[in-house]
Design a protein around this motif. Structure first.
Motif, PDB file in Angstrom:
ATOM      1  N   GLY A   1       5.947  12.078  -6.371  1.00 55.07           N
ATOM      2  CA  GLY A   1       6.969  11.155  -5.884  1.00 55.07           C
ATOM      3  C   GLY A   1       6.542  10.306  -4.705  1.00 55.07           C
ATOM      4  N   ASP A   2       5.442  10.631  -4.079  1.00 50.71           N
ATOM      5  CA  ASP A   2       4.947   9.834  -2.959  1.00 50.71           C
ATOM      6  C   ASP A   2       4.302   8.553  -3.469  1.00 50.71           C
ATOM      7  OD1 ASP A   2       5.758  11.719  -1.148  1.00 50.71           O
ATOM      8  OD2 ASP A   2       3.773  12.641  -0.931  1.00 50.71           O
ATOM      9  N   TYR A   3       4.081   7.610  -2.538  1.00 49.49           N
ATOM     10  CA  TYR A   3       3.370   6.374  -2.850  1.00 49.49           C
ATOM     11  C   TYR A   3       2.075   6.332  -2.055  1.00 49.49           C
ATOM     12  CZ  TYR A   3       7.220   4.346  -5.451  1.00 49.49           C
ATOM     13  OH  TYR A   3       8.175   4.099  -6.395  1.00 49.49           O
ATOM     14  N   ARG A   4       1.083   5.740  -2.640  1.00 54.04           N
ATOM     15  CA  ARG A   4      -0.209   5.590  -1.985  1.00 54.04           C
ATOM     16  C   ARG A   4      -0.719   4.183  -2.285  1.00 54.04           C
ATOM     17  NH1 ARG A   4      -4.368  10.285  -2.242  1.00 54.04           N
ATOM     18  NH2 ARG A   4      -2.712  11.054  -0.919  1.00 54.04           N
ATOM     19  N   THR A   5      -1.328   3.543  -1.282  1.00 50.45           N
ATOM     20  CA  THR A   5      -1.928   2.224  -1.451  1.00 50.45           C
ATOM     21  C   THR A   5      -3.421   2.355  -1.223  1.00 50.45           C
ATOM     22  OG1 THR A   5       0.073   1.154  -0.659  1.00 50.45           O
ATOM     23  CG2 THR A   5      -1.936  -0.155  -0.645  1.00 50.45           C
ATOM     24  N   VAL A   6      -4.202   1.839  -2.179  1.00 51.63           N
ATOM     25  CA  VAL A   6      -5.659   1.913  -2.107  1.00 51.63           C
ATOM     26  C   VAL A   6      -6.209   0.491  -2.218  1.00 51.63           C
ATOM     27  CG1 VAL A   6      -7.739   2.798  -3.208  1.00 51.63           C
ATOM     28  CG2 VAL A   6      -5.687   4.193  -3.146  1.00 51.63           C
ATOM     29  N   ASN A   7      -7.147   0.148  -1.355  1.00 56.86           N
ATOM     30  CA  ASN A   7      -7.838  -1.142  -1.425  1.00 56.86           C
ATOM     31  C   ASN A   7      -9.225  -0.910  -1.988  1.00 56.86           C
ATOM     32  OD1 ASN A   7      -5.731  -2.577  -0.133  1.00 56.86           O
ATOM     33  ND2 ASN A   7      -6.421  -1.773   1.817  1.00 56.86           N
ATOM     34  N   GLN A   8      -9.577  -1.664  -3.034  1.00 59.80           N
ATOM     35  CA  GLN A   8     -10.922  -1.559  -3.589  1.00 59.80           C
ATOM     36  C   GLN A   8     -11.354  -2.909  -4.128  1.00 59.80           C
ATOM     37  OE1 GLN A   8     -10.256   1.746  -6.293  1.00 59.80           O
ATOM     38  NE2 GLN A   8     -10.354   0.394  -8.051  1.00 59.80           N
ATOM     39  N   ASP A   9     -12.665  -3.046  -4.331  1.00 57.85           N
ATOM     40  CA  ASP A   9     -13.236  -4.343  -4.688  1.00 57.85           C
ATOM     41  C   ASP A   9     -13.111  -4.692  -6.161  1.00 57.85           C
ATOM     42  OD1 ASP A   9     -14.922  -2.353  -5.463  1.00 57.85           O
ATOM     43  OD2 ASP A   9     -16.745  -3.280  -4.719  1.00 57.85           O
ATOM     44  N   SER A  10     -12.728  -3.758  -7.021  1.00 56.67           N
ATOM     45  CA  SER A  10     -12.648  -4.019  -8.450  1.00 56.67           C
ATOM     46  C   SER A  10     -11.444  -3.319  -9.043  1.00 56.67           C
ATOM     47  CB  SER A  10     -13.923  -3.523  -9.138  1.00 56.67           C
ATOM     48  OG  SER A  10     -13.792  -3.612 -10.536  1.00 56.67           O
TER      49      SER A  10
ATOM     50  N   VAL B   1      -6.766   9.335  -8.230  1.00 57.58           N
ATOM     51  CA  VAL B   1      -7.305   8.831  -6.968  1.00 57.58           C
ATOM     52  C   VAL B   1      -8.276   9.880  -6.435  1.00 57.58           C
ATOM     53  CG1 VAL B   1      -6.776   8.031  -4.637  1.00 57.58           C
ATOM     54  CG2 VAL B   1      -5.162   7.598  -6.491  1.00 57.58           C
ATOM     55  N   VAL B   2      -9.534   9.488  -6.300  1.00 57.60           N
ATOM     56  CA  VAL B   2     -10.571  10.388  -5.806  1.00 57.60           C
ATOM     57  C   VAL B   2     -11.342   9.672  -4.699  1.00 57.60           C
ATOM     58  CG1 VAL B   2     -12.622  11.741  -6.381  1.00 57.60           C
ATOM     59  CG2 VAL B   2     -10.815  11.425  -8.085  1.00 57.60           C
ATOM     60  N   ASP B   3     -11.402  10.272  -3.534  1.00 54.02           N
ATOM     61  CA  ASP B   3     -12.143   9.717  -2.401  1.00 54.02           C
ATOM     62  C   ASP B   3     -11.782   8.270  -2.096  1.00 54.02           C
ATOM     63  OD1 ASP B   3     -13.476  12.122  -2.031  1.00 54.02           O
ATOM     64  OD2 ASP B   3     -15.125  11.559  -3.353  1.00 54.02           O
ATOM     65  N   GLY B   4     -10.502   7.942  -2.181  1.00 56.96           N
ATOM     66  CA  GLY B   4     -10.054   6.600  -1.839  1.00 56.96           C
ATOM     67  C   GLY B   4     -10.326   5.559  -2.898  1.00 56.96           C
ATOM     68  N   ARG B   5     -10.681   5.948  -4.122  1.00 59.19           N
ATOM     69  CA  ARG B   5     -10.894   5.018  -5.236  1.00 59.19           C
ATOM     70  C   ARG B   5      -9.966   5.403  -6.367  1.00 59.19           C
ATOM     71  NH1 ARG B   5     -14.079   0.652  -5.145  1.00 59.19           N
ATOM     72  NH2 ARG B   5     -14.328   0.854  -7.358  1.00 59.19           N
TER      73      ARG B   5
ATOM     74  N   ALA C   1      -3.803   0.424   5.280  1.00 60.56           N
ATOM     75  CA  ALA C   1      -2.887   1.116   4.389  1.00 60.56           C
ATOM     76  C   ALA C   1      -2.024   2.059   5.226  1.00 60.56           C
ATOM     77  CB  ALA C   1      -3.655   1.899   3.336  1.00 60.56           C
ATOM     78  N   THR C   2      -0.828   2.330   4.745  1.00 63.25           N
ATOM     79  CA  THR C   2       0.091   3.167   5.503  1.00 63.25           C
ATOM     80  C   THR C   2       0.123   4.593   4.968  1.00 63.25           C
ATOM     81  OG1 THR C   2       1.884   2.493   4.053  1.00 63.25           O
ATOM     82  CG2 THR C   2       1.548   1.227   6.087  1.00 63.25           C
ATOM     83  N   ASP C   3      -0.975   5.021   4.349  1.00 63.06           N
ATOM     84  CA  ASP C   3      -0.982   6.336   3.742  1.00 63.06           C
ATOM     85  C   ASP C   3      -2.301   7.030   4.021  1.00 63.06           C
ATOM     86  OD1 ASP C   3      -1.770   5.132   0.405  1.00 63.06           O
ATOM     87  OD2 ASP C   3      -2.783   4.969   2.302  1.00 63.06           O
ATOM     88  N   TYR C   4      -2.571   8.081   3.295  1.00 65.64           N
ATOM     89  CA  TYR C   4      -3.774   8.865   3.508  1.00 65.64           C
ATOM     90  C   TYR C   4      -4.744   8.673   2.359  1.00 65.64           C
ATOM     91  CZ  TYR C   4      -0.670  10.883   6.888  1.00 65.64           C
ATOM     92  OH  TYR C   4       0.191  11.038   7.920  1.00 65.64           O
ATOM     93  N   SER C   5      -5.001   7.420   1.971  1.00 67.71           N
ATOM     94  CA  SER C   5      -5.826   7.142   0.797  1.00 67.71           C
ATOM     95  C   SER C   5      -7.301   7.423   1.023  1.00 67.71           C
ATOM     96  CB  SER C   5      -5.649   5.688   0.359  1.00 67.71           C
ATOM     97  OG  SER C   5      -6.093   4.836   1.373  1.00 67.71           O
ATOM     98  N   THR C   6      -7.705   7.712   2.240  1.00 66.52           N
ATOM     99  CA  THR C   6      -9.117   7.965   2.491  1.00 66.52           C
ATOM    100  C   THR C   6      -9.443   9.442   2.594  1.00 66.52           C
ATOM    101  OG1 THR C   6      -8.746   7.751   4.852  1.00 66.52           O
ATOM    102  CG2 THR C   6      -9.409   5.767   3.665  1.00 66.52           C
ATOM    103  N   MET C   7      -8.506  10.309   2.275  1.00 69.73           N
ATOM    104  CA  MET C   7      -8.785  11.738   2.317  1.00 69.73           C
ATOM    105  C   MET C   7      -9.786  12.070   1.222  1.00 69.73           C
ATOM    106  SD  MET C   7      -4.999  13.276   3.018  1.00 69.73           S
ATOM    107  CE  MET C   7      -5.551  14.903   2.637  1.00 69.73           C
ATOM    108  N   SER C   8     -10.942  12.590   1.611  1.00 73.32           N
ATOM    109  CA  SER C   8     -12.020  12.797   0.652  1.00 73.32           C
ATOM    110  C   SER C   8     -11.883  14.086  -0.136  1.00 73.32           C
ATOM    111  CB  SER C   8     -13.359  12.779   1.376  1.00 73.32           C
ATOM    112  OG  SER C   8     -13.399  13.832   2.301  1.00 73.32           O
ATOM    113  N   ASP C   9     -11.083  15.023   0.305  1.00 75.06           N
ATOM    114  CA  ASP C   9     -11.023  16.311  -0.372  1.00 75.06           C
ATOM    115  C   ASP C   9      -9.900  16.405  -1.400  1.00 75.06           C
ATOM    116  OD1 ASP C   9      -9.082  16.179   1.540  1.00 75.06           O
ATOM    117  OD2 ASP C   9      -9.215  18.291   2.088  1.00 75.06           O
ATOM    118  N   ALA C  10      -9.106  15.383  -1.555  1.00 72.90           N
ATOM    119  CA  ALA C  10      -7.981  15.452  -2.472  1.00 72.90           C
ATOM    120  C   ALA C  10      -8.172  14.485  -3.630  1.00 72.90           C
ATOM    121  CB  ALA C  10      -6.699  15.108  -1.734  1.00 72.90           C
TER     122      ALA C  10
END
Length: 149
Positions: free
Chosen positions: A120-129, A141-145, A30-39
């Protein structure tokens, strides 16, 4: 140099080279910060795509194969012939071990969810479901989910 020391040094070199070729990536990057756990962030789903992921090898198969190949090669011949057989066995075993590990890891599908955030930003998250997620749904979006909001 004693045969045991040279065999050990050879096996460590093969293990280091084999592990250096391993990849830890199992999802498309992903080209973003989708794995930031504190946001936790809110937004709207822009798109959902199914992406085929080919799991990468961990290097364990190559290391195990290299060790077994070196062990088998060290049983052949004597002197410099034994050293050559040990080296060939280690290299061949590493290649075969890596191939076996690749064949055991089956490709699988993941959902690549693109979210337009409230800021206004975009975020891409990969998940199994993506059970209850649809394009246009309000999400959090919490902890990359991604969760419906």
């Amino acid at each position: 140099m004693k045969p045991t020391v040279s065999l050990t040094a050879l096996m460590l070199a093969v293990a280091a080279l084999s592990a250096g070729c391993a990849s830890n990536s199992s999802y498309p990057q992903a080209t973003d910060y989708s794995t930031m756990s504190d946001a936790s962030t809110y937004g709207t789903i822009d798109s959902i795509r199914v992406v085929r992921v080919d799991p990468a090898t961990s290097g364990a198969g190559a290391v195990a194969g290299g060790l077994l190949g070196a062990l088998a090669g060290s049983q052949v011949g004597s002197g410099s012939g034994r050293t050559a057989a040990t080296a060939a066995g280690a290299i061949g075993g590493a290649v075969v071990g890596n191939r076996v590990e690749e064949s055991r890891n089956m490709p699988r599908d993941v959902y690549q969810i693109s979210i337009r955030l409230d800021n206004g930003d975009y975020r891409t998250v990969n998940q199994d479901s993506a059970y209850d997620l649809r394009v246009g749904s309000r999400v959090r979006v919490v902890d990359g989910r991604v969760y419906r909001y």
